[in-house]
Design a protein around this motif. Structure first.
Motif, short mmCIF file in Angstrom:
data_model
loop_
_atom_site.label_atom_id
_atom_site.label_comp_id
_atom_site.label_asym_id
_atom_site.label_seq_id
_atom_site.Cartn_x
_atom_site.Cartn_y
_atom_site.Cartn_z
N ARG A 41 0.81 -1.22 0.00
CA ARG A 41 0.00 0.00 0.00
C ARG A 41 0.84 1.26 0.00
O ARG A 41 1.96 1.30 0.47
CB ARG A 41 -0.97 0.01 1.16
N VAL A 97 -5.29 3.33 4.86
CA VAL A 97 -6.11 2.12 4.95
C VAL A 97 -6.80 2.23 6.31
O VAL A 97 -6.19 1.99 7.34
CB VAL A 97 -5.25 0.85 4.85
N LYS A 98 -8.08 2.64 6.29
CA LYS A 98 -8.77 2.98 7.54
C LYS A 98 -10.16 2.36 7.62
O LYS A 98 -10.87 2.25 6.62
CB LYS A 98 -8.94 4.50 7.66
N VAL A 123 -2.81 -5.17 6.00
CA VAL A 123 -1.84 -4.75 4.97
C VAL A 123 -0.63 -5.68 5.01
O VAL A 123 -0.12 -5.99 6.10
CB VAL A 123 -1.39 -3.29 5.21
N SER A 136 3.64 -2.11 4.07
CA SER A 136 3.41 -0.67 4.05
C SER A 136 4.72 -0.02 3.65
O SER A 136 5.66 -0.01 4.43
CB SER A 136 2.97 -0.20 5.44
N ILE A 150 -2.55 3.48 8.71
CA ILE A 150 -3.28 2.21 8.79
C ILE A 150 -3.92 2.27 10.17
O ILE A 150 -3.27 2.03 11.18
CB ILE A 150 -2.32 1.02 8.66
N ASN A 170 -8.86 -0.11 11.89
CA ASN A 170 -9.22 -1.40 11.30
C ASN A 170 -9.51 -2.43 12.39
O ASN A 170 -8.95 -2.36 13.48
CB ASN A 170 -8.10 -1.90 10.39
N CYS A 204 -0.32 -5.45 10.20
CA CYS A 204 0.59 -5.16 9.08
C CYS A 204 1.79 -6.08 9.14
O CYS A 204 2.43 -6.19 10.20
CB CYS A 204 1.02 -3.70 9.15
N VAL A 241 0.96 3.08 11.89
CA VAL A 241 0.06 1.97 12.20
C VAL A 241 -0.44 2.20 13.63
O VAL A 241 0.32 2.05 14.59
CB VAL A 241 0.78 0.61 12.10
N ASN A 291 -5.73 0.23 15.82
CA ASN A 291 -6.39 -0.91 15.20
C ASN A 291 -6.80 -1.88 16.30
O ASN A 291 -6.25 -1.86 17.40
CB ASN A 291 -5.42 -1.59 14.22
#
Length: 116
Positions: free
Chosen positions: A39, A43-44, A63, A66, A73, A76, A101, A110, A113
């Protein structure tokens, strides 16, 4: 799915991925993940559930790799995913597996998440 880059949404891309869900999928490739295998943007707020992810280099629950380009990120949710690296002699700079990730060149991107 298989090949060099395998993903349920974007195999190799420089685009935002937000609000998607990938469930009950199997990915096997050099770089693999349910949302984006490689990516270069945000990415959310995605959901990854009951997925099997296997890769030679980078495998992640959201992911795979990254690459350090701008974008977070975050937000997620990863539920009940199995993440594996194939036993393979590493020849790439990046090699790893993670619940969110697999490899992150900028780990500060990151955040926030959820894994269950």
């Amino acid at each position: 799915m298989g090949g060099s880059y395998a993903s349920g949404i974007v195999g190799y891309g420089y685009c935002n991925v937000e609000g998607c869900m990938v469930t009950n999928s199997t990915m096997l490739a050099s770089y693999a993940a349910p949302m984006v295998s490689y990516r270069g943007a945000s990415v959310k707020n995605n959901i990854s559930a009951n997925n099997l992810v296997t890769a030679w280099y980078c495998a992640g629950g959201v992911v795979g790799l990254s690459g350090g380009e701008p974008g977070e990120i975050s937000g997620n949710i990863v539920k009940n995913c199995d993440i594996y690296l194939v036993d393979y002699k590493p020849t790439a700079t990046y090699r790893g597996a993670g619940d969110v990730c697999g490899c992150a060149s900028n780990p500060e991107m990151v955040k926030n998440n959820q894994i269950s």
